[in-house]
Design a protein around this motif. Structure first.
Motif, short mmCIF file in Angstrom:
data_model
loop_
_atom_site.label_atom_id
_atom_site.label_comp_id
_atom_site.label_asym_id
_atom_site.label_seq_id
_atom_site.Cartn_x
_atom_site.Cartn_y
_atom_site.Cartn_z
N VAL A 246 56.39 43.49 120.46
CA VAL A 246 55.36 44.68 120.59
C VAL A 246 53.76 44.17 120.82
O VAL A 246 53.02 44.40 121.67
CB VAL A 246 55.44 45.83 119.59
CG1 VAL A 246 54.41 46.76 119.79
CG2 VAL A 246 56.95 46.23 119.80
N GLY A 247 53.53 43.21 119.95
CA GLY A 247 52.22 42.97 119.65
C GLY A 247 51.73 41.79 120.82
O GLY A 247 50.63 41.54 121.23
N SER A 248 52.88 40.99 121.28
CA SER A 248 52.60 40.08 122.50
C SER A 248 52.67 40.73 123.77
O SER A 248 52.38 39.87 124.76
CB SER A 248 53.79 38.92 122.33
OG SER A 248 53.93 38.52 120.97
N ALA A 249 52.92 42.05 123.87
CA ALA A 249 53.01 42.44 125.22
C ALA A 249 51.60 42.35 125.93
O ALA A 249 51.54 42.02 127.27
CB ALA A 249 53.49 43.96 125.01
N PRO A 250 50.63 42.49 125.46
CA PRO A 250 49.19 42.48 126.28
C PRO A 250 48.91 41.04 126.55
O PRO A 250 48.53 40.74 127.71
CB PRO A 250 47.99 42.68 125.07
CG PRO A 250 48.82 43.63 124.28
CD PRO A 250 50.21 43.17 123.99
N TRP A 251 49.51 39.79 125.90
CA TRP A 251 49.34 38.56 126.08
C TRP A 251 50.34 38.19 127.57
O TRP A 251 50.01 37.52 128.37
CB TRP A 251 49.75 37.67 125.07
CG TRP A 251 48.65 37.42 124.12
CD1 TRP A 251 48.51 37.83 122.63
CD2 TRP A 251 47.42 36.83 124.14
NE1 TRP A 251 47.27 37.80 122.19
CE2 TRP A 251 46.71 36.76 123.21
CE3 TRP A 251 46.89 35.83 125.31
CZ2 TRP A 251 45.31 36.21 122.95
CZ3 TRP A 251 45.83 35.15 125.23
CH2 TRP A 251 45.06 35.29 123.91
N VAL A 252 51.47 38.93 127.18
CA VAL A 252 52.39 38.87 128.43
C VAL A 252 51.74 39.40 129.76
O VAL A 252 51.79 38.52 130.88
CB VAL A 252 53.64 39.29 128.07
CG1 VAL A 252 54.79 39.34 129.24
CG2 VAL A 252 54.39 38.68 126.91
N ALA A 253 51.23 40.29 129.70
CA ALA A 253 50.69 41.13 130.95
C ALA A 253 49.43 40.36 131.30
O ALA A 253 49.30 40.03 132.50
CB ALA A 253 50.09 42.68 130.25
N TYR A 254 48.39 39.67 130.39
CA TYR A 254 47.60 38.98 130.80
C TYR A 254 48.18 37.76 131.62
O TYR A 254 47.50 37.38 132.65
CB TYR A 254 46.77 38.41 129.72
CG TYR A 254 45.42 37.54 130.06
CD1 TYR A 254 44.23 37.93 130.63
CD2 TYR A 254 45.69 36.21 129.33
CE1 TYR A 254 43.15 37.30 130.97
CE2 TYR A 254 44.52 35.39 129.86
CZ TYR A 254 43.30 35.68 130.46
OH TYR A 254 42.32 35.05 130.71
N GLY A 255 49.03 36.86 130.87
CA GLY A 255 49.71 35.62 131.62
C GLY A 255 50.27 36.02 132.63
O GLY A 255 50.14 35.09 133.78
#
Length: 452
Positions: A246-255
């Motif tokens: 859940v917390g890594s979702a923004p990083w996945v979106a960015y990458g």
């Protein structure tokens, strides 16, 4: 300031409030179901009261074996708690709906003399009240859920959490709503501190929790397999992995968006990637729960493959019911998250409607705009879902390596789990895009070219 409160509450009593009520009602019902399952530990169900091969029971009620057995009840409870995430994520997206108009309203209040603390308090109150209403409606929703789950025995027909649990759940749901509302009102409505960093909304806590959960899951393999400590560490590791996804979702979106911008070959691809890259935090939050759902689907696929390979499917009606119920619950949660994706897409489109109208006026077809919308929704959701399914399938296989290896059967189940999750998430993204299409068509009208 007191005279402003009723007006604000009336202003927030629209579609956004209805979504808040629906989300909190579902979350309350699931929490009450989890509390009912947890209370079985205190009812001391004796093992000699075996009704049949499927469950234990008391004189008045019976439950399925996987719920009644303390060794497997923890897994059911863990899954029920995870199911609270999708409606809460939908709540977060609903509160963000109409952010631009709300900021203009808050700016007017600031200019009229309200402090930043006053604005946040009003934003919290605007969400807390419909959240509390949803919590109250969650009680009859739980009764309906109980009637559906009583047949397979996941809840006893007369089960109900202790009365002291009910107000705690209601207050907790209202506080969550107030916290989400206060966070939405935290931005400076006067525009004196606008963020321009594309990495806004990204945090290291999500990836750190994901790594910690994976390390814990790997390091404790084979250490006291089947013991209480082993099960406890397994659930702790799974909890960290869920929070990490859940917390890594923004990083996945960015990458993913950065890579998609570099590799874009068509206008829809570039437009979709740029929309996500402008606000990766918001895009990631909208799809955050997809990773946890993929984790459940991947794990269920491998578990079902093992049960079928060992010839225990339908042997006593326990394993097949548990696997099917888990898959159905994950798909229902995915449907709720499709609503979250749709709400985020509506907000994204409405905030950029002038740019969309300009593209339409300069020759961009509605077909290309529709393709960009679909790819925008899929861009984050599909990688998250596939990642979660891969972690779940491979992680569950690793947990069983200490026992009997099923070789090729388990490998096939891993592939089926990953591909099945990809198909389900893609379908949910398509449904979200179709739901939002009328808003996208309206945003392309020349009317939105005018300046305000």
């Amino acid at each position: 300031m007191r005279s402003v409160v009723p007006a604000l509450l009336r202003a927030g009593a629209g579609s956004r409030a209805l979504v808040v009520v629906a989300a909190t009602a579902v979350a309350t019902a699931v929490l009450m179901a989890a509390a009912s399952i947890a209370m079985l530990w205190f009812e001391r169900i004796p093992s000699d009261l075996v009704i049949d091969a499927r469950g234990y029971g008391t004189d008045l009620e019976s439950v399925n074996w996987i719920v009644a057995d303390p060794g497997t009840r923890g897994g059911v409870l863990f899954g029920a708690i995870v199911l609270v995430l999708p409606p809460l994520l939908l709540l977060d997206q609903a509160v963000r709906l109409g952010a631009a108009s709300r900021q203009r309203r808050d700016a007017a209040l600031r200019l009229a003399g309200a402090t930043r603390r006053d604005v946040r308090a009003l934003a919290a109150l605007e969400v807390a009240l419909p959240a509390l209403v949803g919590g109250v409606l969650g009680i009859p929703t739980f009764l309906l859920l109980r009637s559906l789950l009583a047949g397979p025995g996941f809840l006893a027909p007369t089960s109900f959490p202790p009365l002291w649990v009910v107000p705690l759940v209601l207050v907790g749901v209202a506080l969550v709503g107030a916290g989400v509302g206060a966070r939405a009102g935290k931005d400076d409505p006067l525009g004196t501190a606008r963020r321009v960093d594309l990495r806004s909304g990204l945090s290291w806590r999500g990836p750190a929790a994901l790594v910690a959960g994976a390390v814990l899951l790997v390091t404790q393999l084979g250490a006291g397999y089947g013991s209480d400590v082993y099960l406890l560490l397994t659930f702790v590791a799974l909890g960290l992995i869920v929070l990490g996804l859940v917390g890594s979702a923004p990083w996945v979106a960015y990458g993913v968006a950065r890579r998609a911008v570099r590799r874009a070959r068509t206008a829809p691809d570039l437009l979709a990637a740029q929309r996500v890259l402008v606000a990766p935090g918001a895009a990631g939050r909208a799809a955050a729960g997809v990773g946890a759902i993929g984790l459940a689907l991947g794990t269920t696929a491998v578990f079902s493959g093992d049960v079928m390979a060992m010839g225990q499917w339908e042997a006593d009606g326990t394993y097949d019911i548990g696997a099917v119920a888990t898959a159905v619950a994950a798909l229902v949660a995915l449907a709720v998250l499709a609503g979250s994706l749709a709400v985020h897409a509506v907000e994204s489109i409405w905030e950029s409607r002038r740019e969309i109208a300009f593209l339409a006026a300069t020759g961009t077809t509605q077909v290309d705009l529709d393709r960009a919308l679909l790819r925008q929704v899929r861009l984050v959701a599909v990688p998250l879902g596939v990642t979660g399914a891969t972690i779940g399938a491979l992680g569950y296989s690793g947990l069983l390596l200490v026992g009997e290896s099923l070789g090729g059967t388990r490998l096939v189940a891993v592939v089926v789990g990953i591909l099945g999750t990809w198909a389900c998430v893609s379908l949910a993204a398509w449904a979200a895009a179709r739901l939002v299409r009328p808003v996208a068509v309206d945003a392309a009208r020349p009317l939105h070219l005018r300046t305000e």
